[in-house]
Design an enzyme around this catalytic site. Structure first.
Site, mmCIF file in Angstrom:
data_model
loop_
_atom_site.group_PDB
_atom_site.id
_atom_site.type_symbol
_atom_site.label_atom_id
_atom_site.label_comp_id
_atom_site.label_asym_id
_atom_site.label_seq_id
_atom_site.Cartn_x
_atom_site.Cartn_y
_atom_site.Cartn_z
ATOM 1 C CD1 TRP A 102 -5.922 3.294 -25.662
ATOM 2 C CD2 TRP A 102 -7.184 1.726 -26.649
ATOM 3 N NE1 TRP A 102 -7.240 3.668 -25.534
ATOM 4 C CE2 TRP A 102 -8.035 2.737 -26.122
ATOM 5 C CE3 TRP A 102 -7.760 0.640 -27.296
ATOM 6 C CZ2 TRP A 102 -9.424 2.677 -26.244
ATOM 7 C CZ3 TRP A 102 -9.146 0.585 -27.416
ATOM 8 C CH2 TRP A 102 -9.956 1.592 -26.907
ATOM 9 C CG ASP A 174 -3.234 2.564 -31.755
ATOM 10 O OD1 ASP A 174 -3.599 3.632 -32.289
ATOM 11 O OD2 ASP A 174 -3.909 1.955 -30.898
ATOM 12 C CE LYS A 198 -9.257 8.432 -28.924
ATOM 13 N NZ LYS A 198 -8.967 7.005 -29.029
#
Ligand SMILES: *Cc1c(COP(=O)(O)O)cnc(C)c1O
Length: 362
Positions: A102, A174, A198
């Site tokens: 990511w 992030d 999430k």
């Protein structure tokens, strides 16, 4: 039906109490005779909902007053582009720390908008064990407008528990897969962002926590929906927001506040992860390839080092109600995502299954 535990990496499981409340209120929200998704986002009741959600999230996550909370769309990926558009100013250059999939994807997107330097901060030792090898960037950070990193690499299960030292440079994180999982000093960050699916609620809404002095510096060609200043001045509503997702997030915040707050969440998460890693540590059948200090509390990866056996594990686990344990396609193996909503009973059921499977197949 057998008891199901859902280990999906995202969209992930929601607290049962929240789903039950949403179900109860679905046809008649706030005595309106309609559902929350059918009322105006600018109406009094919905505006009260978002004010309370802001207040609850701020209290829960200990967010200082000099930060704005935006509820946007476009997911974390949208922010991969929004970050450079909003933050590249004086120096024209950003530093991206790469710790896996990511953070690497964020860097790739940012390249479309500004000049970046990308620095790998992980290494793999002779036994294949991955660790983060650097968290102090104070000697190089000054030349950049901001430094970006990912606190928890969802796919590999690498978590960076120490906040990187970037001196006075703006730190951007992030936190899609570990936001609200433990206490963190927000004041160390310029911007924190996370897709909700999430740990916060359903897919479709993205939370951006931004320090006020960083608002109002966007490039001129920044689309309004990505412009932090425009969104902050419009209560994150320059277009119609995902009202139902926002509502569900508000229920999650309230639920966490009334069940012990972040401190209780953190304790539960640590003991869930500890149980699973303790089991993996003593096992000769399964292996986890992440160094102790970087093992994710949210996404626990493990493998038998045998693709056929891994596939058998996933199939048999699924049949026993232990769902979505297949590792991400770029990595293979297994991954148990044990976000806030996963009860400790789910982790215990997983360990019991793992033990049985190991005995039957070794
Ligand atoms: C899931 C995830 C993303 C992607 O989120 P989207 O909302 O689908 O864009 C980005 N970063 C991390 C760390 C993630 O876990």
């Amino acid at each position: 039906m057998t008891q199901v535990y859902n280990f999906s990496a995202g969209p992930a499981m929601m607290p049962k109490a929240v789903l039950e409340q949403a179900q109860k209120e679905l046809l008649n929200w706030q005595n309106q005779g309609t559902s929350v998704m059918e009322v105006s986002h600018r109406g009094k009741l919905f505006m009260e909902l978002i004010t309370q959600a802001d207040k609850d999230f701020r209290e829960l996550f200990h967010i200082p007053d000099n930060y704005k909370i935006l509820f946007l769309q476009g997911g974390a990926r949208g922010q991969f582009a929004a970050i450079p558009m909003n933050l590249i100013g004086e120096k024209g250059k950003a530093l991206y720390l790469n710790s896996g999939h990511w953070s690497g994807t964020a860097a790739k997107e940012a390249r479309n908008f500004c000049e970046i330097d990308e620095l790998s901060i992980i290494e793999t030792d002779a036994n294949g064990v991955i660790s983060v090898n650097r968290t102090d960037f104070s000697n190089i950070a000054e030349q950049y407008d901001y430094v970006h990193y990912c606190t928890n690499e969802t796919i590999s299960g690498v978590e960076i528990k120490e906040i990187p030292n970037v001196g006075n440079t703006v730190l951007v994180a992030d936190m899609s897969s570990n936001i609200l999982s433990s206490k963190i000093d927000i004041s160390k960050f310029g911007v924190i962002y996370a897709g909700a699916q999430k740990n916060l609620g359903p897919a479709g809404i993205t939370i951006v926590i931004v320090r006020e002095d960083l608002i109002g510096k966007a490039r001129k060609d920044t689309p309004s929906i990505w412009n932090y200043e425009v969104q902050a001045n419009a209560d994150s509503m320059i277009n119609t927001p995902p009202t139902f997702a926002w509502y569900l997030c508000s229920l999650v915040f309230k639920h966490l506040l009334t069940t012990g707050g972040l401190e209780a969440v953190e304790q539960r998460n640590l003991s869930k992860a500890q149980r699973l890693y303790d089991y993996l540590n003593q096992s000769t059948f399964y292996r986890n390839y992440i160094a102790e200090q970087n093992r994710s509390v949210m996404n626990v990866t493990f493998t038998t080092d045998n693709d056929e056996l891994n596939a058998k594990f996933v199939a048999e686990a699924t049949a026993c109600g232990l769902q979505a344990l297949k590792g991400h396609k770029v990595l293979g193996g297994m991954r148990a995502s044990i976000y806030n909503a996963m009860p400790i009973e789910g982790v215990d059921a997983l360990i019991a299954f793992m033990d049985k499977f190991a005995k039957e197949n070794s």
